[in-house]
Design an enzyme around this catalytic site. Structure first.
Site, PDB file in Angstrom:
ATOM      1  N   ALA A  10      28.551  32.763 -36.812  1.00  0.00           N
ATOM      2  CA  ALA A  10      28.023  33.986 -36.681  1.00  0.00           C
ATOM      3  C   ALA A  10      28.209  34.854 -35.642  1.00  0.00           C
ATOM      4  O   ALA A  10      27.195  34.941 -35.008  1.00  0.00           O
ATOM      5  CB  ALA A  10      26.604  34.108 -37.535  1.00  0.00           C
ATOM      6  N   CYS A  11      29.247  34.753 -34.999  1.00  0.00           N
ATOM      7  CA  CYS A  11      29.613  35.056 -33.527  1.00  0.00           C
ATOM      8  C   CYS A  11      29.880  36.534 -33.403  1.00  0.00           C
ATOM      9  O   CYS A  11      30.080  37.389 -34.186  1.00  0.00           O
ATOM     10  CB  CYS A  11      30.559  34.364 -33.068  1.00  0.00           C
ATOM     11  SG  CYS A  11      30.524  32.799 -33.392  1.00  0.00           S
ATOM     12  N   THR A  12      29.679  37.064 -32.097  1.00  0.00           N
ATOM     13  CA  THR A  12      30.055  38.255 -31.677  1.00  0.00           C
ATOM     14  C   THR A  12      30.845  38.364 -30.625  1.00  0.00           C
ATOM     15  O   THR A  12      30.706  37.716 -29.742  1.00  0.00           O
ATOM     16  CB  THR A  12      28.643  39.155 -31.273  1.00  0.00           C
ATOM     17  OG1 THR A  12      27.962  39.123 -32.572  1.00  0.00           O
ATOM     18  CG2 THR A  12      28.892  40.533 -30.942  1.00  0.00           C
ATOM     19  N   SER A  28      29.544  35.501 -28.241  1.00  0.00           N
ATOM     20  CA  SER A  28      28.322  34.415 -28.194  1.00  0.00           C
ATOM     21  C   SER A  28      28.897  33.511 -29.305  1.00  0.00           C
ATOM     22  O   SER A  28      29.846  33.841 -30.182  1.00  0.00           O
ATOM     23  CB  SER A  28      27.246  35.315 -29.066  1.00  0.00           C
ATOM     24  OG  SER A  28      27.740  35.907 -30.184  1.00  0.00           O
TER      25      SER A  28
END
Length: 338
Positions: A10-12, A28
Site C-alpha cells: 500500500a505504497c505512495t 513509501s
C-alpha cells in the site's frame, strides 16, 4: 492463476516540482512483513535477461543505477545516472497479457530495472514501451500463493512523469507532468476521478485522513503542491520528506477489516538534478543518502556493490553512505523455471 485477497502493498509515490527546475520524487514502501530490502549499485554494461525461458528479452544496461531491492530478487525502486527514477507499487486490479511467446518475455521482477538500464528520460521510455516490445510475466510473491500485481511509475529531471498499468490484459500509459501522484487501488483513472472531488472541497478546508489508497492520493496531491518552492534545495528535500511521511502508515498498525493496508517499512526520496538517492527506514533514527555523482558506473571500472540494510532495514547509516557499499555478486531476478 487468480489473485487471492490478502494483506498487500500500500505504497505512495509523488513528484515535486520546485524552484529553479528542482525535481524530487518520493515513495513509501508499505508491506505486511520485512521485504528484505537492500541497496545496490549496478554499473553500465551489465548483460540482462528477462528470466522467463527461451524467449526472454535480453539487453545490456546503458545506464548505471542505484536501486532498492525486494527480497534481493527484484528491483522495487531506483534512480539511474541520467536522472530517471522508476518505482513499482501494488495494484491488485492488474491483469497482464497471457505469455504465449509471440513476444519476448520480461519478468515483472526486472520491469523497473529494464527502464533504469535502458532510458534517460520518461519520454524516451514511454516511446519504447508504447511499442510493447515484450510481455510482462508475473509469478507468486515470495512465500505466498498470490501473483505479484504491480504498476510502474517513472519520473525524470525535467519533471516529466508517467504511470504504466495493465488493465484487462492491455497496457495503459498516463504520460505528463500533471501525473505527480500514484498510490494503489483503484486504477489510476479512478484515482484521478476521486481526487477531483477533493479538489472541489479544497485541502485547507478538509482532507481525508485514513490510510486508504484513495485518501493518501488526495493528501499527497494537495501537499506536494502546497509546500513551498524553496530555493534552498535542502529545505525543499525536507518539505518533500514531510509529505511522504504524512502519507505513510504507522509502523505496526493492524486493521483486520482493511487487509490491504500495511505498515510503511521504508521511504526513498530522489533529487534528480543533484543525483541524490535518500533512504529512510521506519526502524532507524537516521536518514542517509547515496550520491550517484561519486560512483564509477563505467563498464571498465564500475563494480556491482551492495549496502546491507539488515533485517527490517535496521542497520543504521547517517549522512552520505556512498562509501559504505561493498562489492557483491548481483542478485538473480525471480522469473519462471528455465
Amino acid at each position: 492463476m487468480a489473485v487471492t485477497p490478502s494483506i498487500s502493498q500500500a505504497c505512495t509515490r509523488l513528484v515535486y516540482h520546485g524552484a529553479n527546475g528542482q525535481v524530487i520524487t518520493a515513495r513509501s514502501m508499505d508491506w505486511k512483513s520485512d521485504i528484505a530490502t537492500n541497496l545496490w549499485i549496478f554499473p553500465r554494461g551489465m548483460a540482462r535477461t528477462g528470466e522467463v525461458g527461451p524467449n526472454s528479452l535480453t539487453w545490456t544496461s546503458k545506464y548505471g543505477s542505484v536501486i532498492a531491492s525486494g527480497y534481493d530478487i527484484s528491483t522495487t525502486d531506483g534512480l539511474n545516472e541520467a536522472g530517471l527514477m522508476a518505482n513499482v507499487l501494488w495494484l491488485v486490479e492488474s491483469e497482464y497479457p497471457k505469455y504465449d511467446q509471440s513476444k519476448q518475455g520480461l519478468t515483472i521482477a526486472a520491469w523497473a530495472q529494464y527502464v533504469l538500464d535502458s532510458f534517460a528520460t520518461v519520454q524516451e521510455a514511454v516511446a519504447a514501451l508504447e511499442k510493447e516490445p515484450f510481455t510482462i510475466v508475473t509469478d507468486n510473491v515470495p512465500g505466498e500463493k498470490r501473483l505479484a500485481t504491480l504498476h510502474l511509475s517513472m519520473s525524470d529531471a525535467s519533471g516529466d512523469s508517467a504511470i504504466v498499468e495493465y488493465i484487462g490484459g492491455k497496457q495503459v500509459i498516463h504520460h505528463g507532468r500533471q501525473f505527480q501522484v500514484m498510490t494503489n487501488s483503484p486504477t489510476f483513472d479512478e484515482q484521478l476521478a476521486l481526487n477531483a472531488y477533493w479538489k472541489q472541497i479544497g485541502g485547507t478546508v478538509f482532507l481525508p485522513g485514513t490510510n486508504r489508497a484513495a485518501d493518501r492520493f488526495a493528501r499527497a496531491s494537495f501537499y506536494v503542491n502546497a509546500i513551498p518552492k524553496d530555493e534552498n534545495p535542502n529545505r525543499a528535500l525536507a518539505s518533500v520528506f514531510s509529505v511522504i511521511r504524512n502519507t505513510s502508515v504507522p509502523f505496526g498498525i493492524t486493521t483486520p477489516d482493511q487487509p490491504n493496508i500495511s505498515s510503511t517499512r521504508w521511504r526513498t526520496v530522489a533529487e534528480h538534478q543533484r543525483k541524490l538517492y535518500l533512504f529512510e527506514s521506519a526502524l532507524t533514527p537516521n536518514t542517509f543518502w547515496v550520491d550517484l555523482r561519486q560512483i564509477d558506473f563505467s563498464p571498465q571500472g564500475g563494480k556491482v556493490k551492495k549496502l546491507d540494510l539488515g533485517l527490517d532495514q535496521d542497520h543504521t547509516f547517517a549522512g552520505d553512505a556512498t562509501a559504505s557499499f561493498r562489492e557483491a555478486q548481483p542478485f538473480k531476478f525471480l522469473g519462471l523455471p528455465m
